[in-house]
Enzyme design. Structure first.
Site, PDB file in Angstrom:
ATOM      1  N   LYS A 186       0.840  -1.212   0.000  1.00 28.16           N
ATOM      2  CA  LYS A 186       0.000   0.000   0.000  1.00 28.16           C
ATOM      3  C   LYS A 186       0.867   1.250   0.000  1.00 28.16           C
ATOM      4  O   LYS A 186       1.674   1.453   0.896  1.00 28.16           O
ATOM      5  CB  LYS A 186      -0.920  -0.007   1.225  1.00 28.16           C
ATOM      6  CG  LYS A 186      -1.688   1.304   1.452  1.00 28.16           C
ATOM      7  CD  LYS A 186      -2.638   1.219   2.644  1.00 28.16           C
ATOM      8  CE  LYS A 186      -3.259   2.581   2.964  1.00 28.16           C
ATOM      9  NZ  LYS A 186      -4.162   2.537   4.139  1.00 28.16           N
ATOM     10  N   LYS A 201     -10.343  12.719   7.910  1.00 25.89           N
ATOM     11  CA  LYS A 201      -9.957  12.290   9.256  1.00 25.89           C
ATOM     12  C   LYS A 201      -9.976  13.482  10.216  1.00 25.89           C
ATOM     13  O   LYS A 201      -9.800  14.619   9.778  1.00 25.89           O
ATOM     14  CB  LYS A 201      -8.515  11.738   9.225  1.00 25.89           C
ATOM     15  CG  LYS A 201      -8.356  10.408   8.546  1.00 25.89           C
ATOM     16  CD  LYS A 201      -6.891   9.966   8.610  1.00 25.89           C
ATOM     17  CE  LYS A 201      -6.690   8.601   7.956  1.00 25.89           C
ATOM     18  NZ  LYS A 201      -7.391   7.502   8.634  1.00 25.89           N
ATOM     19  N   ASP A 224       1.578   6.315   5.555  1.00 25.07           N
ATOM     20  CA  ASP A 224       0.639   5.358   4.970  1.00 25.07           C
ATOM     21  C   ASP A 224       1.179   4.734   3.676  1.00 25.07           C
ATOM     22  O   ASP A 224       0.537   3.886   3.073  1.00 25.07           O
ATOM     23  CB  ASP A 224      -0.706   6.063   4.729  1.00 25.07           C
ATOM     24  CG  ASP A 224      -1.893   5.146   4.919  1.00 25.07           C
ATOM     25  OD1 ASP A 224      -1.749   4.106   5.581  1.00 25.07           O
ATOM     26  OD2 ASP A 224      -2.967   5.471   4.384  1.00 25.07           O
ATOM     27  N   ASP A 248     -12.177   6.973   3.349  1.00 21.91           N
ATOM     28  CA  ASP A 248     -11.010   6.740   4.203  1.00 21.91           C
ATOM     29  C   ASP A 248     -10.632   5.257   4.234  1.00 21.91           C
ATOM     30  O   ASP A 248      -9.553   4.905   4.716  1.00 21.91           O
ATOM     31  CB  ASP A 248     -11.288   7.269   5.613  1.00 21.91           C
ATOM     32  CG  ASP A 248     -10.024   7.433   6.435  1.00 21.91           C
ATOM     33  OD1 ASP A 248      -8.928   7.386   5.849  1.00 21.91           O
ATOM     34  OD2 ASP A 248     -10.149   7.611   7.665  1.00 21.91           O
ATOM     35  N   ARG A 252      -7.661  -0.615   0.870  1.00 23.46           N
ATOM     36  CA  ARG A 252      -8.204  -1.835   0.271  1.00 23.46           C
ATOM     37  C   ARG A 252      -8.567  -1.633  -1.199  1.00 23.46           C
ATOM     38  O   ARG A 252      -8.530  -2.569  -1.991  1.00 23.46           O
ATOM     39  CB  ARG A 252      -9.411  -2.318   1.096  1.00 23.46           C
ATOM     40  CG  ARG A 252     -10.549  -1.343   1.149  1.00 23.46           C
ATOM     41  CD  ARG A 252     -11.530  -1.625   2.285  1.00 23.46           C
ATOM     42  NE  ARG A 252     -10.985  -1.257   3.592  1.00 23.46           N
ATOM     43  CZ  ARG A 252     -11.642  -1.386   4.745  1.00 23.46           C
ATOM     44  NH1 ARG A 252     -12.872  -1.885   4.757  1.00 23.46           N
ATOM     45  NH2 ARG A 252     -11.079  -1.029   5.875  1.00 23.46           N
TER      46      ARG A 252
END
Ligand code: BES
Ligand code: ZN
Ligand code: MN
Length: 503
Positions: free
Chosen positions: A270, A282, A293, A352, A356
């Site tokens: 990712k 967020k 991230d 958010d 995935r």
């Protein structure tokens, strides 16, 4: 840093510091007793005083007496019965970090106390110690500032002290450990660098230059081609930012080539260069941490480099979907229904839950490129850190035989995993009125399981998902690592790929 193996007794080794691993409450008999005697009883006296104790990673400096090293550093490795590979890496990292800001150019580490106990003996300890020293030397505070001087010392020489050992064999093992440690540090810097510095485009450029240096094949897919190909989920996340997305594809070995285990292994990371949450924005508290991230992408890119250094040509496919998840007038809206590369329609109920989405298209593409076995690594959910904390990575997968293969690589790498169940019954909660599934279930009970269930809809081959949101970076400082990216899973992925090395 040079790494040298010597078979001298520890008290005869000249170095600025000699590190002495201590197991449990030490008895000063045998070689440790001899060393203590030459140090004028200093180690035994510090033990009586309570300065040296069985607590893992606690350390104490001692004067050398007649010992040839400039100083002694006793470092506790915990109880002998509990010694494992992870502990050895962290002991070495703790030694290196303990010496931060000190004038140390040559560091000697006495291997024998741990080599007598650890499975694999002196060669295993040499590898893990060399790796640990390299990982311990990592200092994120020096990424941007020149001349930062408070970090762990830059060593000219690491001397591994193992009387009676096979020098050539230990030298090879130490070299392997050093290269794995350097690879972890490559991943950590890519992950730690800030989002104004590392956009998807810059991440792709970094991957490109690493690929060129290490003879890896690379292809970078930009937004126009991604749209053309039908990577709707990847684009749904990437479209909201002025920094365009990049699908990074790297390969060692030939297209579709099977390794010695008959696999065409793909590792998928990712690469969210910043996760603001998008329109489902967020809260601002700790949002700055979301530059991390992209840790999964950093990890798989670095793993490809490490594999190329240790066993060039070993078949390995790497995908790193890189995006920035931002709110804006081009962003995906909650409720948008988007077609994935595999043809499924996804109802994006929460922007958010973006990791995935990009993983789904990357995994589909990896299978199209011939992958027979897939591992994805991602900072996917806050829930995994609530469940397992910062030391244990959450894992999902199927079939069990492939999960076991990944776990075996993890054990060799000295990294901890815990398997969580893909509870099929929860799929019902992922149903959508408009599409084939939602990316976020309104009933977010078991959200950790559901995140993996979502990804499983996009793979048809043996697959393991590693959620490193808890383990990928530390908020706190420990004896063995400073704040920031940990490099977790890098060594596991390297071991997994190398299990299929040819020749
Ligand atoms: N990148 C985050 C996960 C994360 C959280 C990583 C904290 C590191 C520390 C991920 O994209 C995310 O936002 N996950 C959401 C999922 C939810 C919307 C289903 C989460 O965990 O809250
Ligand atoms: Zn994210
Ligand atoms: Mn997110």
């Amino acid at each position: 840093m040079q790494v040298r193996v010597v078979v001298d007794q520890p008290w005869d080794v000249k170095a600025d510091v000699l590190a002495v691993p201590i197991l449990g409450q030490p008895a000063f008999t045998g070689p440790l007793g001899e060393l203590d005697k030459r140090a004028g009883g200093e180690l035994a006296s510090l033990t009586d005083f309570g300065e040296i104790r069985g607590k893992r990673f606690k350390s104490a400096l001692a004067a050398p007496g007649e010992v040839k090293a400039g100083r002694l550093l006793a470092i506790s490795a915990g109880e002998a019965a509990e010694l494992d590979r992870e502990t050895v890496v962290k002991v070495a990292a703790s030694v290196e970090r303990r010496l931060a800001g000190r004038a140390v150019h040559s560091l000697a580490i006495w291997l024998s106390p741990l080599a007598d106990v650890l499975e694999g003996g002196a060669a295993a300890v040499a590898e893990l110690m060399a790796r640990g020293v390299v990982e311990g030397s990592y200092e994120p505070a020096a990424i941007y500032r020149e001349g930062y001087a408070d970090g762990p010392p830059t060593l000219d020489e690491l001397i591994l002290v193992a009387p009676g050992a096979d020098i050539a064999r230990l030298g090879e093992a130490a070299k392997r450990g050093r290269i794995i440690g350097e690879g972890a540090n490559i991943a950590r810097t890519l992950a730690n660098r800030s989002s104004n510095d590392v956009s998807p485009e810059v991440l792709a450029e970094e991957a490109w230059s690493l690929a060129e240096k290490n003879d890896l094949w690379i292809d970078v897919i930009g937004p126009e081609k991604a749209i053309d190909m039908g990577m709707g989920l990847f684009m749904a996340v990437g479209r909201g930012s002025d920094n365009p997305p990049r699908m990074i594809v790297m390969r060692s070995g030939k297209a579709g080539e099977k390794d010695a285990l008959g696999r065409h292994l793909a590792i998928v990371g990712k690469g969210v260069c910043f996760d603001s949450g998008g329109i489902s924005i967020k809260p601002s508290d700790r949002m700055e941490e979301m530059k991390m991230d992209k840790t999964g992408a950093a990890t798989v890119i670095a793993a490809a480099v490490t594999v190329a250094k240790l066993a060039p040509g070993t078949p390995l496919l790497v995908l790193a979907p890189a995006v920035e998840n931002m709110p804006g007038s081009h962003s995906t809206r909650p409720g948008d229904v988007v077609k994935a590369l595999n043809g499924k329609w996804v109802d994006i109920t929460n922007t958010d839950a973006e990791g995935r989405l990009i993983l789904a298209d990357a995994l589909t593409y990896a299978e199209r490129l011939g992958a027979t076995h897939l591992v994805d690594v991602a900072t996917l959910t806050g829930a995994v850190s609530r469940a397992l904390g910062e030391l244990v990575t959450g894992a999902f997968g199927t079939p069990q035989s492939f999960v076991d293969e990944v776990f075996a690589a993890g054990a060799k790498a000295g990294e901890r995993y815990w398997q969580l169940p893909l509870v099929e019954d929860y799929r019902a909660d992922m149903e959508s009125w408009y599409g084939d599934l939602v990316n976020f279930s309104r009933n977010n009970e078991g959200g950790l399981v559901k995140s993996a269930l979502f990804i499983s809809e996009f793979v048809t081959k043996p697959w393991v998902h590693l959620d490193i949101a808890g383990t990928g970076y530390f908020r706190k400082v420990t004896p063995f690592a400073t704040r920031g990216s940990t490099g977790v899973a890098h060594a596991t992925l390297v071991e997994l790929a190398l299990a299929g090395a040819k020749g």
